[in-house]
Design a protein around this motif. Structure first.
Motif, short mmCIF file in Angstrom:
data_model
loop_
_atom_site.label_atom_id
_atom_site.label_comp_id
_atom_site.label_asym_id
_atom_site.label_seq_id
_atom_site.Cartn_x
_atom_site.Cartn_y
_atom_site.Cartn_z
N GLU A 1 -16.26 5.50 -16.26
CA GLU A 1 -14.97 5.36 -15.60
C GLU A 1 -14.20 4.22 -16.26
OE1 GLU A 1 -13.55 6.99 -13.14
OE2 GLU A 1 -15.15 8.17 -12.18
N GLN A 2 -12.99 4.53 -16.71
CA GLN A 2 -12.17 3.47 -17.30
C GLN A 2 -11.34 2.84 -16.19
OE1 GLN A 2 -9.69 4.68 -20.58
NE2 GLN A 2 -8.70 2.68 -20.75
N ALA A 3 -11.63 1.57 -15.91
CA ALA A 3 -10.92 0.85 -14.86
C ALA A 3 -11.13 -0.64 -15.06
CB ALA A 3 -11.40 1.27 -13.47
N ASP A 4 -10.18 -1.42 -14.59
CA ASP A 4 -10.29 -2.88 -14.60
C ASP A 4 -10.77 -3.31 -13.23
OD1 ASP A 4 -9.95 -5.63 -14.70
OD2 ASP A 4 -8.02 -5.52 -15.75
N VAL A 5 -11.87 -4.04 -13.17
CA VAL A 5 -12.39 -4.45 -11.85
C VAL A 5 -11.40 -5.35 -11.12
CG1 VAL A 5 -14.81 -4.20 -12.49
CG2 VAL A 5 -13.68 -6.41 -12.84
N ALA A 6 -10.44 -5.94 -11.84
CA ALA A 6 -9.40 -6.73 -11.19
C ALA A 6 -8.37 -5.86 -10.48
CB ALA A 6 -8.71 -7.64 -12.22
N ARG B 1 -8.06 -3.53 -7.72
CA ARG B 1 -8.86 -3.16 -6.54
C ARG B 1 -8.79 -1.66 -6.25
NH1 ARG B 1 -7.13 -5.72 -0.94
NH2 ARG B 1 -5.32 -4.41 -1.46
N ASP B 2 -7.58 -1.09 -6.26
CA ASP B 2 -7.44 0.33 -5.91
C ASP B 2 -8.17 1.23 -6.90
OD1 ASP B 2 -5.92 -0.40 -3.75
OD2 ASP B 2 -3.99 -0.06 -4.74
N ALA B 3 -8.06 0.88 -8.19
CA ALA B 3 -8.75 1.69 -9.21
C ALA B 3 -10.26 1.61 -9.04
CB ALA B 3 -8.34 1.23 -10.61
N LEU B 4 -10.76 0.42 -8.73
CA LEU B 4 -12.20 0.26 -8.54
C LEU B 4 -12.67 1.01 -7.31
CD1 LEU B 4 -14.87 -1.11 -9.36
CD2 LEU B 4 -14.22 -3.03 -7.91
N LEU B 5 -11.97 0.86 -6.18
CA LEU B 5 -12.41 1.50 -4.95
C LEU B 5 -12.36 3.02 -5.06
CD1 LEU B 5 -10.77 -0.82 -2.25
CD2 LEU B 5 -13.16 -0.75 -2.97
N LEU C 1 -14.21 -10.54 -6.24
CA LEU C 1 -13.90 -10.21 -4.85
C LEU C 1 -13.78 -8.69 -4.67
CD1 LEU C 1 -11.31 -13.01 -4.08
CD2 LEU C 1 -13.71 -12.92 -3.35
N ASN C 2 -13.17 -8.01 -5.63
CA ASN C 2 -13.05 -6.56 -5.52
C ASN C 2 -14.40 -5.87 -5.56
OD1 ASN C 2 -10.27 -6.85 -5.45
ND2 ASN C 2 -9.98 -6.38 -7.62
N VAL C 3 -15.30 -6.36 -6.41
CA VAL C 3 -16.64 -5.77 -6.49
C VAL C 3 -17.38 -5.97 -5.18
CG1 VAL C 3 -18.89 -5.98 -7.61
CG2 VAL C 3 -16.83 -5.88 -9.01
N VAL C 4 -17.25 -7.15 -4.57
CA VAL C 4 -17.90 -7.39 -3.28
C VAL C 4 -17.30 -6.47 -2.22
CG1 VAL C 4 -18.31 -9.07 -1.45
CG2 VAL C 4 -18.51 -9.77 -3.85
N GLN C 5 -15.97 -6.32 -2.22
CA GLN C 5 -15.34 -5.41 -1.25
C GLN C 5 -15.84 -3.99 -1.44
OE1 GLN C 5 -11.05 -5.59 -1.04
NE2 GLN C 5 -10.92 -3.75 0.24
N ALA C 6 -15.93 -3.55 -2.69
CA ALA C 6 -16.44 -2.21 -2.96
C ALA C 6 -17.87 -2.06 -2.44
CB ALA C 6 -16.39 -1.92 -4.46
N GLN D 1 -19.27 -3.61 -0.02
CA GLN D 1 -19.24 -3.55 1.45
C GLN D 1 -18.76 -2.18 1.93
OE1 GLN D 1 -16.34 -6.05 3.41
NE2 GLN D 1 -17.66 -6.32 5.20
N GLU D 2 -17.66 -1.69 1.36
CA GLU D 2 -17.10 -0.43 1.83
C GLU D 2 -18.00 0.76 1.50
OE1 GLU D 2 -13.04 0.29 0.82
OE2 GLU D 2 -12.35 -1.65 1.59
N TRP D 3 -18.68 0.70 0.37
CA TRP D 3 -19.56 1.81 -0.02
C TRP D 3 -20.94 1.71 0.63
CZ3 TRP D 3 -18.45 1.01 -5.95
CH2 TRP D 3 -17.12 1.38 -6.23
N GLY D 4 -21.24 0.57 1.25
CA GLY D 4 -22.55 0.39 1.88
C GLY D 4 -23.69 0.38 0.89
N VAL D 5 -23.48 -0.28 -0.27
CA VAL D 5 -24.51 -0.26 -1.30
C VAL D 5 -25.72 -1.09 -0.87
CG1 VAL D 5 -22.75 -0.02 -3.09
CG2 VAL D 5 -23.72 -2.29 -2.61
N ARG D 6 -26.83 -0.77 -1.46
CA ARG D 6 -28.08 -1.44 -1.12
C ARG D 6 -28.15 -2.86 -1.66
NH1 ARG D 6 -32.93 -1.41 -3.89
NH2 ARG D 6 -34.78 -1.82 -2.63
N ARG D 7 -27.61 -3.07 -2.87
CA ARG D 7 -27.70 -4.40 -3.49
C ARG D 7 -26.60 -4.55 -4.53
NH1 ARG D 7 -33.23 -4.76 -5.10
NH2 ARG D 7 -33.55 -5.51 -2.97
#
Length: 321
Positions: free
Chosen positions: A48-53, A55-59, A98-103, A105-111
């Motif tokens: 996936e081509q996206a900038d983690v900065a 937020r919308d593209a990452l989510l 911050l965007n990665v942490v939000q992702a 949380q929203e995705w409910g990842v294990r780690r």
């Protein structure tokens, strides 16, 4: 499926390779379009081509893939890529985290694993158990509040933010304090000479060490880890059923001096022109990797000689780095 940011880069591609070898599916997030590196040639990897900065593209990636874990290795080097805009560059780095942490949380990842660096220990009081005559740096070693370079400063800040956000969001956020890493796809590191020495041996020339921050001597050394071992250690931390700590050292657990490296090189390439002047700093940064071993069963697969042979074969096969 594990999402790896910066997964087509140096450490990232080897981490993805290790995750695939351990039976995981991976999706890679990369800011700029690029081909799969040779270590991932033929692998089934979603890119996936996206900038983690952004937020919308990452989510939005979470709408297309079932993400169960995240390894965050991306992040522009503050002030290096845009030296004239330090405030904007700093904002991008923090937004990415911050965007990665939000992702997560929203995705409910294990780690969520986040890359840190051995550089956070610069200036720390090293009074841990000894490896030979060298005290080992433990994850609980008190760190200096200051930092002489931007990357350790941001990694320290990232660890503090990660701890705060882990408690607030309930996401299992784990820090990887990664040692000096070298091998295929790597660059000529300004802090240690090993990659340049292998490149010189592959070319049959004397090493050009002009990129180093200072002159290199035989006794200079550091905790060095071959990148294939580093990637596998990160993969094992990501996939472990249970981790007992928030921070893990990722390294070899011993110092490798330039002299030891040259000795190993001479066994593989007897006529290599890689002599260095005597002397140097006998005080080395060495990581205590007891936590890593205890919680994942990690053991390095590459000693210096095997690593040198492997990297030489890679370079002689036509790869530039």
């Amino acid at each position: 499926m594990i999402l790896v940011t910066g997964g087509l880069g140096f450490i990232g591609s080897h981490t993805v390779r290790a995750l695939l070898d351990l039976g995981e599916d991976c999706v890679v997030v990369q800011r700029r379009a690029r081909e799969l590196p040779a270590v991932l040639a033929g692998a089934r990897v979603e890119v996936e081509q996206a900038d983690v900065a952004d937020r919308d593209a990452l989510l939005a990636i979470g709408d297309r893939h079932d993400i169960t874990g995240i390894v965050h290795l991306a992040g522009p080097h503050p002030w290096l890529s845009v030296p004239s805009a330090p405030v904007e560059e700093t904002r991008r780095v923090l937004d990415g985290l911050l965007n990665v942490v939000q992702a997560a949380q929203e995705w409910g990842v294990r780690r969520l694993g986040v890359a840190s660096t051995i550089g956070v220990y610069f200036g720390a009081t090293n009074d841990g158990p000894l490896h030979g005559d060298t005290p080992l740096l433990h994850e609980d070693t008190p760190l200096s509040i200051s930092a002489s370079a931007s990357i350790p400063a941001f990694k320290k800040a990232g660890e503090l933010l990660g701890g705060l956000l882990a408690g607030a969001t309930g996401v299992d956020i784990v820090n990887y304090r990664i040692s000096g890493t070298w091998g295929p796809l790597g660059h000529l590191d300004p802090f240690f000479a090993a990659p340049a020495l292998v490149h010189a041996a592959a070319r049959g020339t004397a090493p050009d060490l002009s990129h180093l921050m200072g002159p290199a001597f035989v006794e200079d050394g550091l905790d060095l880890s071959y990148v294939k071992d580093t990637g596998r250690a990160i993969a094992l931390l990501q996939l472990a059923d249970k981790l007992n700590h928030r921070t893990y050292n990722v390294g070899s657990g011993h110092a490798t001096t330039n002299g030891q490296f040259i000795e190993a090189m001479k066994k593989v390439v007897p006529d290599a022109q890689i002599a260095l002047p005597a002397g140097g700093d006998a005080s080395h940064l060495v990581l205590d990797i007891s936590r890593l071993k205890e919680d994942t069963g990690y053991q390095a697969e590459y000693d210096i000689e095997r690593a040198v042979s492997d990297y030489l074969a890679w370079l002689r096969a036509g790869h530039q780095r």
